[in-house]
Design a protein around this motif. Structure first.
Motif, PDB file in Angstrom:
ATOM      1  N   ILE A 101       6.974  13.576  -9.880  1.00 40.36           N
ATOM      2  CA  ILE A 101       6.305  14.801  -9.440  1.00 40.36           C
ATOM      3  C   ILE A 101       7.359  15.630  -8.707  1.00 40.36           C
ATOM      4  N   PRO A 102       7.708  16.807  -9.248  1.00 45.47           N
ATOM      5  CA  PRO A 102       8.804  17.595  -8.679  1.00 45.47           C
ATOM      6  C   PRO A 102       8.378  18.412  -7.454  1.00 45.47           C
ATOM      7  N   LEU A 103       8.182  17.725  -6.331  1.00 43.36           N
ATOM      8  CA  LEU A 103       7.831  18.393  -5.082  1.00 43.36           C
ATOM      9  C   LEU A 103       8.810  17.977  -3.993  1.00 43.36           C
ATOM     10  N   PRO A 104       9.158  18.882  -3.086  1.00 49.27           N
ATOM     11  CA  PRO A 104      10.010  18.500  -1.968  1.00 49.27           C
ATOM     12  C   PRO A 104       9.187  17.752  -0.923  1.00 49.27           C
ATOM     13  N   LEU A 105       9.682  16.629  -0.476  1.00 44.88           N
ATOM     14  CA  LEU A 105       9.005  15.841   0.545  1.00 44.88           C
ATOM     15  C   LEU A 105       9.872  15.871   1.792  1.00 44.88           C
ATOM     16  N   ASP A 125       4.769  24.985  -2.315  1.00 39.33           N
ATOM     17  CA  ASP A 125       5.301  24.168  -3.405  1.00 39.33           C
ATOM     18  C   ASP A 125       4.193  23.426  -4.143  1.00 39.33           C
ATOM     19  N   VAL A 126       3.192  22.958  -3.402  1.00 43.53           N
ATOM     20  CA  VAL A 126       2.051  22.293  -4.037  1.00 43.53           C
ATOM     21  C   VAL A 126       1.297  23.295  -4.905  1.00 43.53           C
ATOM     22  N   ALA A 127       1.085  24.499  -4.389  1.00 44.39           N
ATOM     23  CA  ALA A 127       0.373  25.529  -5.147  1.00 44.39           C
ATOM     24  C   ALA A 127       1.122  25.879  -6.430  1.00 44.39           C
ATOM     25  N   LYS A 128       2.443  26.012  -6.355  1.00 45.81           N
ATOM     26  CA  LYS A 128       3.237  26.323  -7.549  1.00 45.81           C
ATOM     27  C   LYS A 128       3.145  25.192  -8.561  1.00 45.81           C
ATOM     28  N   ASP A 177      -0.189  25.405 -10.250  1.00 43.84           N
ATOM     29  CA  ASP A 177      -0.183  26.526 -11.201  1.00 43.84           C
ATOM     30  C   ASP A 177       0.595  26.172 -12.466  1.00 43.84           C
ATOM     31  N   ASP A 178       1.747  25.522 -12.296  1.00 42.36           N
ATOM     32  CA  ASP A 178       2.553  25.113 -13.455  1.00 42.36           C
ATOM     33  C   ASP A 178       1.801  24.121 -14.335  1.00 42.36           C
ATOM     34  N   ARG A 179       1.138  23.150 -13.708  1.00 41.72           N
ATOM     35  CA  ARG A 179       0.355  22.168 -14.467  1.00 41.72           C
ATOM     36  C   ARG A 179      -0.793  22.844 -15.216  1.00 41.72           C
ATOM     37  N   MET A 180      -1.456  23.798 -14.558  1.00 37.11           N
ATOM     38  CA  MET A 180      -2.553  24.513 -15.208  1.00 37.11           C
ATOM     39  C   MET A 180      -2.052  25.285 -16.420  1.00 37.11           C
TER      40      MET A 180
END
Length: 74
Positions: A24-28, A45-48, A51-54
């Motif tokens: 999962i490409p998110l910064p932690l 970043d979670v919202a993006k 949106d990308d998954r949608m």
């Protein structure tokens, strides 16, 4: 209530593992230097990511329905 807390903790741990593995490409962000400290993922970043998954799902859905429409026209 305790089962919900355990499930939630397990899901957090699973999410952290997937982020560290690159699945999962998110910064932690670790709040402190400790491994056991609180961790944070910026909301933007979670919202993006959502949106990308949608957008991926929409493309897949359009492709499926496009194929189904072609099949039904035959």
């Amino acid at each position: 209530m305790a089962a919900e807390q355990l499930t939630c903790a397990w899901e957090r741990e699973k999410l952290v593992r997937k982020i560290f593995a690159g699945d999962i490409p998110l910064p932690l962000v670790r709040i402190e230097a400790s491994e056991r400290c609180a961790k944070h993922v910026p909301l933007a970043d979670v919202a993006k990511w959502i949106d990308d998954r949608m957008e991926e799902v929409r493309r897949e859905c359009q492709a499926m329905h496009g194929l189904q429409n072609e099949r039904s026209a035959r």
